[in-house]
Write a protein that holds these residues in place. Structure first.
Motif, PDB file in Angstrom:
ATOM      1  N   ALA A   1       2.470   2.875  -4.178  1.00  0.00           N
ATOM      2  CA  ALA A   1       1.312   2.650  -5.054  1.00  0.00           C
ATOM      3  C   ALA A   1       1.628   2.626  -6.551  1.00  0.00           C
ATOM      4  O   ALA A   1       0.744   2.381  -7.354  1.00  0.00           O
ATOM      5  CB  ALA A   1       0.250   3.706  -4.769  1.00  0.00           C
ATOM      6  N   SER A   2       2.884   2.840  -6.921  1.00  0.00           N
ATOM      7  CA  SER A   2       3.244   2.850  -8.351  1.00  0.00           C
ATOM      8  C   SER A   2       3.547   1.429  -8.827  1.00  0.00           C
ATOM      9  O   SER A   2       3.667   0.503  -8.027  1.00  0.00           O
ATOM     10  CB  SER A   2       4.485   3.718  -8.558  1.00  0.00           C
ATOM     11  OG  SER A   2       5.597   3.141  -7.884  1.00  0.00           O
ATOM     12  N   SER A   3       3.698   1.255 -10.131  1.00  0.00           N
ATOM     13  CA  SER A   3       4.036  -0.065 -10.662  1.00  0.00           C
ATOM     14  C   SER A   3       5.438  -0.462 -10.198  1.00  0.00           C
ATOM     15  O   SER A   3       5.708  -1.622  -9.914  1.00  0.00           O
ATOM     16  CB  SER A   3       3.930  -0.064 -12.188  1.00  0.00           C
ATOM     17  OG  SER A   3       4.817   0.870 -12.750  1.00  0.00           O
ATOM     18  N   ARG A   4       6.305   0.511 -10.089  1.00  0.00           N
ATOM     19  CA  ARG A   4       7.660   0.247  -9.575  1.00  0.00           C
ATOM     20  C   ARG A   4       7.595  -0.306  -8.155  1.00  0.00           C
ATOM     21  O   ARG A   4       8.260  -1.275  -7.811  1.00  0.00           O
ATOM     22  CB  ARG A   4       8.445   1.571  -9.598  1.00  0.00           C
ATOM     23  CG  ARG A   4       9.904   1.468  -9.246  1.00  0.00           C
ATOM     24  CD  ARG A   4      10.578   2.831  -9.389  1.00  0.00           C
ATOM     25  NE  ARG A   4      10.314   3.714  -8.277  1.00  0.00           N
ATOM     26  CZ  ARG A   4       9.703   4.900  -8.363  1.00  0.00           C
ATOM     27  NH1 ARG A   4       9.273   5.347  -9.523  1.00  0.00           N
ATOM     28  NH2 ARG A   4       9.514   5.637  -7.298  1.00  0.00           N
TER      29      ARG A   4
ATOM     30  N   LYS B   1      -2.814  -3.524  -1.364  1.00  0.00           N
ATOM     31  CA  LYS B   1      -2.236  -2.510  -0.472  1.00  0.00           C
ATOM     32  C   LYS B   1      -1.906  -1.245  -1.272  1.00  0.00           C
ATOM     33  O   LYS B   1      -2.164  -0.124  -0.835  1.00  0.00           O
ATOM     34  CB  LYS B   1      -0.979  -3.061   0.209  1.00  0.00           C
ATOM     35  CG  LYS B   1      -0.486  -2.190   1.352  1.00  0.00           C
ATOM     36  CD  LYS B   1       0.820  -2.724   1.939  1.00  0.00           C
ATOM     37  CE  LYS B   1       1.972  -2.494   0.964  1.00  0.00           C
ATOM     38  NZ  LYS B   1       3.276  -3.006   1.438  1.00  0.00           N
ATOM     39  N   ALA B   2      -1.346  -1.439  -2.454  1.00  0.00           N
ATOM     40  CA  ALA B   2      -1.059  -0.295  -3.334  1.00  0.00           C
ATOM     41  C   ALA B   2      -2.357   0.461  -3.630  1.00  0.00           C
ATOM     42  O   ALA B   2      -2.394   1.699  -3.602  1.00  0.00           O
ATOM     43  CB  ALA B   2      -0.413  -0.781  -4.626  1.00  0.00           C
ATOM     44  N   GLY B   3      -3.423  -0.288  -3.904  1.00  0.00           N
ATOM     45  CA  GLY B   3      -4.721   0.326  -4.165  1.00  0.00           C
ATOM     46  C   GLY B   3      -5.226   1.102  -2.953  1.00  0.00           C
ATOM     47  O   GLY B   3      -5.781   2.194  -3.083  1.00  0.00           O
ATOM     48  N   HIS B   4      -5.011   0.535  -1.791  1.00  0.00           N
ATOM     49  CA  HIS B   4      -5.440   1.199  -0.566  1.00  0.00           C
ATOM     50  C   HIS B   4      -4.777   2.572  -0.389  1.00  0.00           C
ATOM     51  O   HIS B   4      -5.437   3.578  -0.149  1.00  0.00           O
ATOM     52  CB  HIS B   4      -5.131   0.298   0.632  1.00  0.00           C
ATOM     53  CG  HIS B   4      -5.063   1.014   1.938  1.00  0.00           C
ATOM     54  ND1 HIS B   4      -6.176   1.563   2.544  1.00  0.00           N
ATOM     55  CD2 HIS B   4      -4.007   1.316   2.742  1.00  0.00           C
ATOM     56  CE1 HIS B   4      -5.805   2.151   3.663  1.00  0.00           C
ATOM     57  NE2 HIS B   4      -4.514   2.032   3.814  1.00  0.00           N
TER      58      HIS B   4
ATOM     59  N   LEU C   1      -3.342   4.395  -2.631  1.00  0.00           N
ATOM     60  CA  LEU C   1      -3.789   5.288  -3.696  1.00  0.00           C
ATOM     61  C   LEU C   1      -5.170   5.862  -3.360  1.00  0.00           C
ATOM     62  O   LEU C   1      -5.410   7.066  -3.508  1.00  0.00           O
ATOM     63  CB  LEU C   1      -3.848   4.523  -5.021  1.00  0.00           C
ATOM     64  CG  LEU C   1      -4.390   5.330  -6.199  1.00  0.00           C
ATOM     65  CD1 LEU C   1      -3.461   6.491  -6.526  1.00  0.00           C
ATOM     66  CD2 LEU C   1      -4.575   4.435  -7.426  1.00  0.00           C
ATOM     67  N   GLY C   2      -6.062   5.000  -2.891  1.00  0.00           N
ATOM     68  CA  GLY C   2      -7.415   5.437  -2.546  1.00  0.00           C
ATOM     69  C   GLY C   2      -7.413   6.520  -1.479  1.00  0.00           C
ATOM     70  O   GLY C   2      -8.156   7.502  -1.564  1.00  0.00           O
ATOM     71  N   THR C   3      -6.554   6.349  -0.477  1.00  0.00           N
ATOM     72  CA  THR C   3      -6.475   7.356   0.582  1.00  0.00           C
ATOM     73  C   THR C   3      -6.035   8.698   0.009  1.00  0.00           C
ATOM     74  O   THR C   3      -6.607   9.746   0.327  1.00  0.00           O
ATOM     75  CB  THR C   3      -5.498   6.887   1.677  1.00  0.00           C
ATOM     76  OG1 THR C   3      -5.943   5.614   2.153  1.00  0.00           O
ATOM     77  CG2 THR C   3      -5.459   7.870   2.828  1.00  0.00           C
ATOM     78  N   SER C   4      -5.041   8.664  -0.871  1.00  0.00           N
ATOM     79  CA  SER C   4      -4.566   9.922  -1.472  1.00  0.00           C
ATOM     80  C   SER C   4      -5.633  10.557  -2.354  1.00  0.00           C
ATOM     81  O   SER C   4      -5.820  11.775  -2.338  1.00  0.00           O
ATOM     82  CB  SER C   4      -3.332   9.672  -2.333  1.00  0.00           C
ATOM     83  OG  SER C   4      -2.231   9.414  -1.511  1.00  0.00           O
ATOM     84  N   ILE C   5      -6.333   9.726  -3.118  1.00  0.00           N
ATOM     85  CA  ILE C   5      -7.381  10.282  -3.969  1.00  0.00           C
ATOM     86  C   ILE C   5      -8.503  10.841  -3.099  1.00  0.00           C
ATOM     87  O   ILE C   5      -9.073  11.890  -3.404  1.00  0.00           O
ATOM     88  CB  ILE C   5      -7.910   9.207  -4.946  1.00  0.00           C
ATOM     89  CG1 ILE C   5      -6.806   8.841  -5.948  1.00  0.00           C
ATOM     90  CG2 ILE C   5      -9.144   9.703  -5.695  1.00  0.00           C
ATOM     91  CD1 ILE C   5      -7.207   7.771  -6.943  1.00  0.00           C
ATOM     92  N   GLY C   6      -8.781  10.159  -1.997  1.00  0.00           N
ATOM     93  CA  GLY C   6      -9.783  10.675  -1.060  1.00  0.00           C
ATOM     94  C   GLY C   6      -9.438  12.078  -0.565  1.00  0.00           C
ATOM     95  O   GLY C   6     -10.285  12.963  -0.521  1.00  0.00           O
ATOM     96  N   SER C   7      -8.155  12.280  -0.207  1.00  0.00           N
ATOM     97  CA  SER C   7      -7.731  13.624   0.231  1.00  0.00           C
ATOM     98  C   SER C   7      -7.970  14.639  -0.871  1.00  0.00           C
ATOM     99  O   SER C   7      -8.454  15.746  -0.628  1.00  0.00           O
ATOM    100  CB  SER C   7      -6.237  13.663   0.535  1.00  0.00           C
ATOM    101  OG  SER C   7      -5.924  12.800   1.566  1.00  0.00           O
TER     102      SER C   7
END
Lengths: 391, 391
Positions: free
Chosen positions: A262-265, A303-306, A308-314
């Motif tokens: 999910a990072s820019s890298r 996909k990166a956004g997805h 990230l969203g899951t982690s933020i959801g947790s």
């Protein structure tokens, strides 16, 4: 010092901090309003304000509206009575800025970083600071540094910053000795969170999560208006939380960390690999393809956004914090990326918890880290540490 | 009231709370030691202690060791000078206990719950409390209730407790009106966390995560010695964090929540399904099979531990808290389960963060919730709310 004096001294100190903080948090405010907010008596407030005016920290700026009675005199912080230096040691460049007490950037010095690490990276920091302290902005009350890595803020030590090859580096001490100023060193994502909290219009929220999406990923967590750093200073290190079992190798040595997807890298590497286009070498190029409607770029960014969203959801499912601010490189992918983050977030935790959560983009870009690093000097627990009168 | 009096009153109140809290936190302590810890003057401490002795909250219990000078008089809380009622509304039974100021349980009343919900469940709570208030333990200073579900503790409302079919139930108000006592209502896992924190020997840690593994799963998070409830009261709801995309249906209506793979309910169902043994109907039977070395039971329990460990790893990787305490039904599976939890935890986040983390079993079993619910009455932000003198 006998306890009675200490207590009296502490109360005076505490009251002064309270008044100064109240003035800091308002553009203009009257003495009566300060008394109301702080619950101090008008006499106490007047005495403290008189002292602050003498120190040139506060000034009278005009008359407020009158409801009955006579109009009250409005007070304001003297924004340019003191200066702070904020430094952002980002991946590709180091930036140092001179900041006034209102978070206005007066001047910046920027140096590109092309692989310098260890002692060379320290020299770059010195170069920036040497230039800044020579300027006309006086007096300078402290230096705040935000840097990637695990930081022991209390002792001002960089425990580990992989990019810069710094390990157990007492950066605060080095800078204190060289510049004879108080120094605060903190993680860049934590600094960014403070910057957004103090200067990004989120102060109505006492709890706030700021996720900083750069080459790496980190978050800063504010709880009851204060940065929460955890027992080891590493609170917010969500970039290394596992999101894909047996996923890609991360620079931390483990597999499947959030940073690897999910990072820019991650986005850049992913596009290079999938599209077999090694000629794509910067995030700007990924961005261009994304906004040109390239389906691969689109898929990879969403996909990166997805993830990230899951982690933020947790995170939100665990902390139940109402506002999440996203900052850093990845925010350039705008509404469709933000939408992907939001959708996955809402699936990753209880509806009643994530439905309450507002997801926003940061307002300050790279300045958030600079402003947060410098504000930390002022506001550590709102004690306005380095604005104490000498006595 | 004019501000000057309010401030003076608040200071007096604050100092009294500070002294009482200090006595509460120590078995015995001298006036001089209190003055040292609180930074109050000896005169102030002596005055406050005199008041507390008059209220029969504190008594002199003997002489301390003397280092030079004369031996100091030791003070202690009068454990049985006040009583609190703590209630645990668990899945299969409701338990209410009379607790003294030291967290000693004097008497308990227990009722089985066999599907009662809604108004019937409220009647069960009344039955328990009616019995307890009739007894000889007097005076009672409040009632604390811990219940599964999302609770608005500030307003004493059960926002949603699925098992009991309670929605927006003003339980605190109902109990206050019926018993004329202050009432605190909170989530059972949050209550359990307070119980473990205050009475489970973890007070040296100012941050603590307690994960309560029952029919459902919840956690309580203590930050700087205070329960953190988040913006909506739901902090710690890790049972509904997504751990398996497209996993089993959860009672919350979503799929793949932690509860569906790591709770006692999950383990029981899993064994029933996998072993095709619908005759296994209780967790005791699962436990018997597990300790008999049944390979299926072993696999299922350790898998549950694995998923739990991954979730705890995310949590610790995000909060960097040094100590995690596990409580509830699942702890019966002992060291090999705990080991599975620990191994997965250490893979789910940065080594330097999880390596610092101690994973322990709770010390108080079901009593943690009862003691925590009642302690919350005493200790909300350490203000000792309901031990205030009337004036």
């Amino acid at each position: 010092m006998p306890p009675i004096k200490a207590t009296h001294q502490l109360t005076k100190q505490h009251n002064r901090d309270l008044v100064l903080k109240t003035i800091f948090e308002n553009d203009t405010i009257s003495r009566a309003e300060i008394a109301r907010v702080t619950q101090l008596t008008r006499t106490t407030v007047s005495d403290i304000v008189a002292g602050l005016i003498l120190e040139n920290l506060v000034k009278e700026v005009g008359l407020g509206s009158s409801i009955g009675g006579k109009p009250s005199i409005l007070l304001s912080l003297v924004a340019d009575s003191r200066y702070l230096i904020g430094v952002n040691l980002a991946q590709n460049k180091f930036i140092g800025s001179m900041v006034n007490l209102r978070g206005e950037i007066k001047q910046s010095v920027e140096l590109p970083v092309q692989g310098e690490d260890g002692e060379k990276a320290i020299q770059l920091v010195y170069q920036i600071l040497d230039q800044l302290v020579k300027k006309e902005w006086k007096p300078i009350v402290g230096i705040g540094v935000g840097t990637p890595g695990l930081i022991n803020t209390r002792e001002g030590i960089i425990v580990s910053a992989v990019n810069l090859d710094w390990k157990d580096l007492p950066l605060a001490l080095l800078l204190q000795e060289r510049y004879r100023l108080p120094v605060s060193v903190m993680n860049d994502s934590q600094a960014t969170a403070i910057g957004e909290f103090v200067y990004g219009d989120h102060q109505s929220d006492s709890n706030l999560v700021v996720v900083n999406l750069m080459h790496g990923i980190g978050a800063g967590i504010l709880i009851n208006g204060r940065l929460f750093q955890g027992d080891g200073g590493g609170a917010g290190e969500i970039g290394h939380v596992l999101v894909q079992e047996n996923g890609l190798l991360c620079r931390c040595g483990r597999h499947g960390c959030l940073e690897t997807v999910a990072s820019s890298r991650a986005v850049l590497q992913d596009l290079q690999n999938v599209s077999n286009s090694p000629e794509i070498s910067t995030l700007d190029e990924v961005e261009a393809k994304f906004y040109d409607g390239d389906p691969l770029a689109n898929e990879i960014v969403l996909k990166a956004g997805h993830y990230l969203g899951t982690s933020i959801g947790s995170l939100i499912g665990t902390l139940n914090i109402k506002k999440v601010v996203l900052t850093g490189d990845m925010t350039r992918f705008g509404p469709s990326w933000l939408n992907a983050v939001g959708q996955s977030m809402s699936q990753a935790a209880l509806g009643r918890m994530v439905q309450q959560t507002q997801l926003e983009l940061g307002k300050l870009d790279y300045r958030a880290c600079i402003l947060g690093s410098s504000a930390h000097l002022l506001l550590d627990g709102y004690s306005l540490l380095f604005l104490q009168p000498e006595n």
